[in-house]
Design a protein around this motif. Sequence first.
Motif, short mmCIF file in Angstrom:
data_model
loop_
_atom_site.label_atom_id
_atom_site.label_comp_id
_atom_site.label_asym_id
_atom_site.label_seq_id
_atom_site.Cartn_x
_atom_site.Cartn_y
_atom_site.Cartn_z
N VAL A 195 0.85 -1.19 0.00
CA VAL A 195 0.00 0.00 0.00
C VAL A 195 0.89 1.25 0.00
N PRO A 196 0.79 2.08 -1.04
CA PRO A 196 1.62 3.29 -1.07
C PRO A 196 1.31 4.21 0.11
N ALA A 197 2.34 4.63 0.83
CA ALA A 197 2.16 5.48 2.00
C ALA A 197 1.82 6.92 1.63
N ASP A 198 2.09 7.30 0.38
CA ASP A 198 1.91 8.70 -0.03
C ASP A 198 0.65 8.93 -0.87
N ARG A 199 -0.27 7.98 -0.85
CA ARG A 199 -1.52 8.13 -1.62
C ARG A 199 -2.69 8.20 -0.66
N PRO A 200 -3.77 8.86 -1.05
CA PRO A 200 -4.95 8.89 -0.18
C PRO A 200 -5.51 7.48 0.06
N VAL A 201 -6.03 7.28 1.25
CA VAL A 201 -6.59 5.97 1.62
C VAL A 201 -7.61 5.51 0.59
N GLU A 202 -8.45 6.43 0.13
CA GLU A 202 -9.50 6.07 -0.82
C GLU A 202 -8.93 5.45 -2.09
N ASP A 203 -7.76 5.93 -2.54
CA ASP A 203 -7.14 5.42 -3.76
C ASP A 203 -6.51 4.04 -3.56
N SER A 204 -6.28 3.66 -2.31
CA SER A 204 -5.58 2.40 -2.01
C SER A 204 -6.47 1.36 -1.35
N MET A 205 -7.77 1.59 -1.32
CA MET A 205 -8.67 0.72 -0.55
C MET A 205 -8.61 -0.74 -0.99
N ALA A 206 -8.51 -1.03 -2.27
CA ALA A 206 -8.45 -2.43 -2.72
C ALA A 206 -7.20 -3.11 -2.16
N ALA A 207 -6.07 -2.43 -2.21
CA ALA A 207 -4.83 -3.01 -1.68
C ALA A 207 -4.92 -3.16 -0.17
N ILE A 208 -5.50 -2.16 0.51
CA ILE A 208 -5.66 -2.23 1.97
C ILE A 208 -6.50 -3.45 2.36
N LEU A 209 -7.62 -3.63 1.70
CA LEU A 209 -8.50 -4.76 2.03
C LEU A 209 -7.83 -6.10 1.75
N SER A 210 -7.04 -6.16 0.70
CA SER A 210 -6.33 -7.39 0.38
C SER A 210 -5.33 -7.75 1.48
N VAL A 211 -4.56 -6.77 1.94
CA VAL A 211 -3.57 -7.02 2.99
C VAL A 211 -4.26 -7.38 4.30
N THR A 212 -5.30 -6.64 4.66
CA THR A 212 -5.96 -6.92 5.93
C THR A 212 -6.55 -8.32 5.95
N ARG A 213 -7.14 -8.75 4.86
CA ARG A 213 -7.69 -10.12 4.79
C ARG A 213 -6.61 -11.17 5.00
N ARG A 214 -5.44 -10.95 4.40
CA ARG A 214 -4.35 -11.93 4.53
C ARG A 214 -3.87 -12.10 5.97
N HIS A 215 -4.09 -11.08 6.81
CA HIS A 215 -3.53 -11.10 8.16
C HIS A 215 -4.58 -11.12 9.26
N GLY A 216 -5.83 -11.35 8.91
CA GLY A 216 -6.88 -11.45 9.92
C GLY A 216 -7.27 -10.14 10.56
N VAL A 217 -6.99 -9.04 9.89
CA VAL A 217 -7.39 -7.70 10.36
C VAL A 217 -8.62 -7.31 9.56
N ALA A 218 -9.58 -6.69 10.23
CA ALA A 218 -10.82 -6.30 9.55
C ALA A 218 -11.22 -4.89 9.93
N LEU A 219 -11.79 -4.18 8.98
CA LEU A 219 -12.37 -2.87 9.31
C LEU A 219 -13.63 -3.14 10.11
N ALA A 220 -13.82 -2.35 11.17
CA ALA A 220 -14.99 -2.53 12.03
C ALA A 220 -16.22 -2.02 11.33
N ALA A 221 -17.34 -2.68 11.56
CA ALA A 221 -18.60 -2.25 10.98
C ALA A 221 -19.01 -0.94 11.63
N SER A 222 -19.54 -0.04 10.84
CA SER A 222 -19.97 1.27 11.36
C SER A 222 -21.35 1.15 11.95
#
Length: 148
Positions: free
Chosen positions: A121-148
Amino acid sequence: MNTVYVQPGEGQHYPMIDGDHVAKVAIHDDCGAFEVFEMIAPAAPMAPPHVSPWTGVLFLIEGKITAVVDGTTYEVEPGGVVVFPAGTPSTFGVVGESARFVAITSGDGAGRFFADFASSVPADRPVEDSMAAILSVTRRHGVALAAS
């Protein structure tokens, strides 16, 4: 286990969107496992609460952070400690220009997660632009975004 000494400034750096995570040491012995990181975090929008499979203990050294753990907000100043229990929605945001803290995590998974996240995940890009990569990494490591 052998004695470990890490000099100031040493450690593996993992630049991430919420700051530089510096892996200082990973301990595995008959009593269990834990990892120690130094975090240098700039002011940035607070990430959405997320759930990790490890407990994180944050000891603030410099700056000020706002931590949200299971819906409760804590204003943490230097010398303060906040615990993010495993399986509990948690996040933090820096108040002011930057903050520096020590993070101790249970088990041995946080370092692998930080390494994968920093390389995916590029550290210098907005989170919104990197969401697919963020979700891929979190799934691989058992981390999940909390439900709102």
